[in-house]
Design a protein around this motif. Structure first.
Motif, PDB file in Angstrom:
ATOM      1  N   GLY A 172      61.490  74.086  51.680  1.00  0.00           N
ATOM      2  CA  GLY A 172      61.223  75.512  51.839  1.00  0.00           C
ATOM      3  C   GLY A 172      60.114  75.836  52.810  1.00  0.00           C
ATOM      4  N   PHE A 173      59.714  77.116  52.779  1.00  0.00           N
ATOM      5  CA  PHE A 173      58.653  77.655  53.617  1.00  0.00           C
ATOM      6  C   PHE A 173      57.712  78.474  52.753  1.00  0.00           C
ATOM      7  CE2 PHE A 173      58.122  77.737  58.241  1.00  0.00           C
ATOM      8  CZ  PHE A 173      59.096  76.828  58.643  1.00  0.00           C
ATOM      9  N   GLU A 174      56.467  78.582  53.176  1.00  0.00           N
ATOM     10  CA  GLU A 174      55.517  79.461  52.508  1.00  0.00           C
ATOM     11  C   GLU A 174      54.787  80.295  53.553  1.00  0.00           C
ATOM     12  OE1 GLU A 174      52.862  77.602  49.717  1.00  0.00           O
ATOM     13  OE2 GLU A 174      54.501  76.550  48.711  1.00  0.00           O
ATOM     14  N   TRP A 175      54.464  81.525  53.146  1.00  0.00           N
ATOM     15  CA  TRP A 175      53.694  82.439  53.974  1.00  0.00           C
ATOM     16  C   TRP A 175      52.523  82.926  53.123  1.00  0.00           C
ATOM     17  CZ3 TRP A 175      58.826  82.182  53.181  1.00  0.00           C
ATOM     18  CH2 TRP A 175      59.663  82.013  54.290  1.00  0.00           C
ATOM     19  N   LEU A 176      51.324  82.962  53.662  1.00  0.00           N
ATOM     20  CA  LEU A 176      50.179  83.395  52.860  1.00  0.00           C
ATOM     21  C   LEU A 176      49.201  84.226  53.688  1.00  0.00           C
ATOM     22  CD1 LEU A 176      47.482  81.468  53.623  1.00  0.00           C
ATOM     23  CD2 LEU A 176      48.875  79.765  52.430  1.00  0.00           C
ATOM     24  N   TYR A 177      48.449  85.072  52.982  1.00  0.00           N
ATOM     25  CA  TYR A 177      47.415  85.921  53.584  1.00  0.00           C
ATOM     26  C   TYR A 177      46.232  85.931  52.641  1.00  0.00           C
ATOM     27  CZ  TYR A 177      45.028  90.084  55.364  1.00  0.00           C
ATOM     28  OH  TYR A 177      44.095  90.964  55.864  1.00  0.00           O
ATOM     29  N   VAL A 178      45.053  85.565  53.136  1.00  0.00           N
ATOM     30  CA  VAL A 178      43.866  85.467  52.287  1.00  0.00           C
ATOM     31  C   VAL A 178      43.257  86.856  52.099  1.00  0.00           C
ATOM     32  CG1 VAL A 178      41.620  84.381  51.969  1.00  0.00           C
ATOM     33  CG2 VAL A 178      43.441  83.134  53.158  1.00  0.00           C
ATOM     34  N   LEU A 179      43.159  87.284  50.847  1.00  0.00           N
ATOM     35  CA  LEU A 179      42.568  88.590  50.518  1.00  0.00           C
ATOM     36  C   LEU A 179      41.070  88.498  50.297  1.00  0.00           C
ATOM     37  CD1 LEU A 179      45.226  89.766  47.903  1.00  0.00           C
ATOM     38  CD2 LEU A 179      44.936  90.693  50.210  1.00  0.00           C
ATOM     39  N   ASN A 180      40.644  87.433  49.641  1.00  0.00           N
ATOM     40  CA  ASN A 180      39.237  87.320  49.255  1.00  0.00           C
ATOM     41  C   ASN A 180      38.889  85.847  49.108  1.00  0.00           C
ATOM     42  OD1 ASN A 180      36.665  88.335  48.296  1.00  0.00           O
ATOM     43  ND2 ASN A 180      37.285  87.661  46.267  1.00  0.00           N
ATOM     44  N   GLY A 181      37.663  85.497  49.493  1.00  0.00           N
ATOM     45  CA  GLY A 181      37.225  84.117  49.385  1.00  0.00           C
ATOM     46  C   GLY A 181      37.572  83.314  50.630  1.00  0.00           C
ATOM     47  N   GLY A 224      34.259  76.405  46.710  1.00  0.00           N
ATOM     48  CA  GLY A 224      34.091  76.392  45.258  1.00  0.00           C
ATOM     49  C   GLY A 224      34.240  77.747  44.608  1.00  0.00           C
ATOM     50  N   GLY A 225      34.330  78.812  45.411  1.00  0.00           N
ATOM     51  CA  GLY A 225      34.468  80.156  44.858  1.00  0.00           C
ATOM     52  C   GLY A 225      35.913  80.531  44.604  1.00  0.00           C
ATOM     53  N   VAL A 226      36.109  81.690  43.970  1.00  0.00           N
ATOM     54  CA  VAL A 226      37.451  82.195  43.693  1.00  0.00           C
ATOM     55  C   VAL A 226      38.129  82.572  45.012  1.00  0.00           C
ATOM     56  CG1 VAL A 226      38.778  84.041  42.587  1.00  0.00           C
ATOM     57  CG2 VAL A 226      36.806  83.044  41.408  1.00  0.00           C
ATOM     58  N   VAL A 227      39.418  82.270  45.112  1.00  0.00           N
ATOM     59  CA  VAL A 227      40.202  82.650  46.281  1.00  0.00           C
ATOM     60  C   VAL A 227      41.391  83.485  45.813  1.00  0.00           C
ATOM     61  CG1 VAL A 227      41.464  81.855  48.310  1.00  0.00           C
ATOM     62  CG2 VAL A 227      39.571  80.489  47.414  1.00  0.00           C
ATOM     63  N   GLU A 228      41.591  84.632  46.449  1.00  0.00           N
ATOM     64  CA  GLU A 228      42.742  85.479  46.156  1.00  0.00           C
ATOM     65  C   GLU A 228      43.577  85.600  47.421  1.00  0.00           C
ATOM     66  OE1 GLU A 228      41.476  89.215  44.633  1.00  0.00           O
ATOM     67  OE2 GLU A 228      40.204  88.356  43.075  1.00  0.00           O
ATOM     68  N   LEU A 229      44.883  85.423  47.280  1.00  0.00           N
ATOM     69  CA  LEU A 229      45.742  85.521  48.448  1.00  0.00           C
ATOM     70  C   LEU A 229      47.093  86.097  48.075  1.00  0.00           C
ATOM     71  CD1 LEU A 229      47.215  82.020  49.156  1.00  0.00           C
ATOM     72  CD2 LEU A 229      45.263  82.241  47.649  1.00  0.00           C
ATOM     73  N   LEU A 230      47.740  86.696  49.054  1.00  0.00           N
ATOM     74  CA  LEU A 230      49.138  87.080  48.929  1.00  0.00           C
ATOM     75  C   LEU A 230      49.965  85.917  49.440  1.00  0.00           C
ATOM     76  CD1 LEU A 230      49.143  90.753  50.278  1.00  0.00           C
ATOM     77  CD2 LEU A 230      49.170  89.994  47.886  1.00  0.00           C
ATOM     78  N   ILE A 231      51.023  85.586  48.713  1.00  0.00           N
ATOM     79  CA  ILE A 231      51.828  84.444  49.123  1.00  0.00           C
ATOM     80  C   ILE A 231      53.303  84.764  48.917  1.00  0.00           C
ATOM     81  CG2 ILE A 231      51.665  83.316  46.865  1.00  0.00           C
ATOM     82  CD1 ILE A 231      51.327  80.634  48.535  1.00  0.00           C
ATOM     83  N   LEU A 232      54.119  84.375  49.879  1.00  0.00           N
ATOM     84  CA  LEU A 232      55.561  84.581  49.802  1.00  0.00           C
ATOM     85  C   LEU A 232      56.237  83.230  49.620  1.00  0.00           C
ATOM     86  CD1 LEU A 232      56.135  87.123  52.731  1.00  0.00           C
ATOM     87  CD2 LEU A 232      55.621  87.610  50.331  1.00  0.00           C
TER      88      LEU A 232
END
Length: 204
Positions: free
Chosen positions: A126-135, A169-177
């Motif tokens: 497969g494929f993945e697409w991601l966008y980092v929102l925070n962290g 080491g911090g929290v990471v939030e991302l949008l991922i498809l």
């Protein structure tokens, strides 16, 4: 309870007819697409045939709507998405899309990691697409070790060994498809079962 169930089932036929007409689809075309006979579809819409899961599933796929929309009250004018977080492999996935099949959107949360974690690279189709929102996201992709701050995006073939984690080491939030293969690996995999011999499991 029986009365309420009958009311729900009685509303299915008119809802299916309205949806088909709104989409501009004939009964003949719908029969060809779903594999359900034209006469059965006609009786289903008129209320002469009770709705069953076997009949509704191909209709939900054809119309590209959740099964709940075919049997439940329509959420007219309500734009809210009812989110149910999914926790897998120490991470949280919040579904942002509801249509069956195809690419699915999630908000992914990688928790804080007080102790640095060694990347455990995985592969799957497969494929993945991601966008980092925070962290700050650490993306290990093959021999490349990348740090993506908030606002950066990436896409990659998941047959390449890869790993996602926190860069600091911090929290990471991302949008991922996820495409269907990726979603099965990340969202539906049983973390208590050993990985299959070919293909990978979700990110560690």
């Amino acid at each position: 309870m029986d009365h309420e169930l009958n009311e729900v089932l009685d509303a299915v036929g008119p809802r299916l007819r309205a949806l088909r007409r709104h989409r501009g689809i004939t009964l003949a075309d719908l029969a060809t697409t779903t594999g359900v006979s034209e006469s059965t579809l006609s009786r289903l819409e008129s209320g002469q045939r009770r709705a069953t899961l076997e009949l509704l599933l191909p209709l939900a796929r054809t119309y590209n709507v959740p099964l709940d929309d075919l049997v439940g009250a329509p959420r007219t004018g309500d734009p809210r998405i009812h989110l149910t977080p999914i926790r897998r492999f120490g991470m949280t996935f919040v579904p942002l899309s509801r249509r069956p099949g195809g690419v699915q959107a999630f908000k992914m949360i990688i928790p804080a990691q007080p102790e640095p974690r060694a990347p455990a690279l995985k592969t799957h189709d497969g494929f993945e697409w991601l966008y980092v929102l925070n962290g700050r996201l650490r993306l290990v992709l093959g021999e490349r070790d990348l740090t993506l701050p908030a606002g950066e995006a990436a896409e990659f073939d998941t047959s390449v060994p890869h790993w996602l984690g926190s860069a600091d080491g911090g929290v990471v939030e991302l949008l991922i498809l996820f495409d269907p293969q990726g979603m099965r690996t990340h969202i539906h995999a049983d973390p208590h079962r050993p990985p299959p011999p070919a293909g990978g499991t979700a990110h560690s």
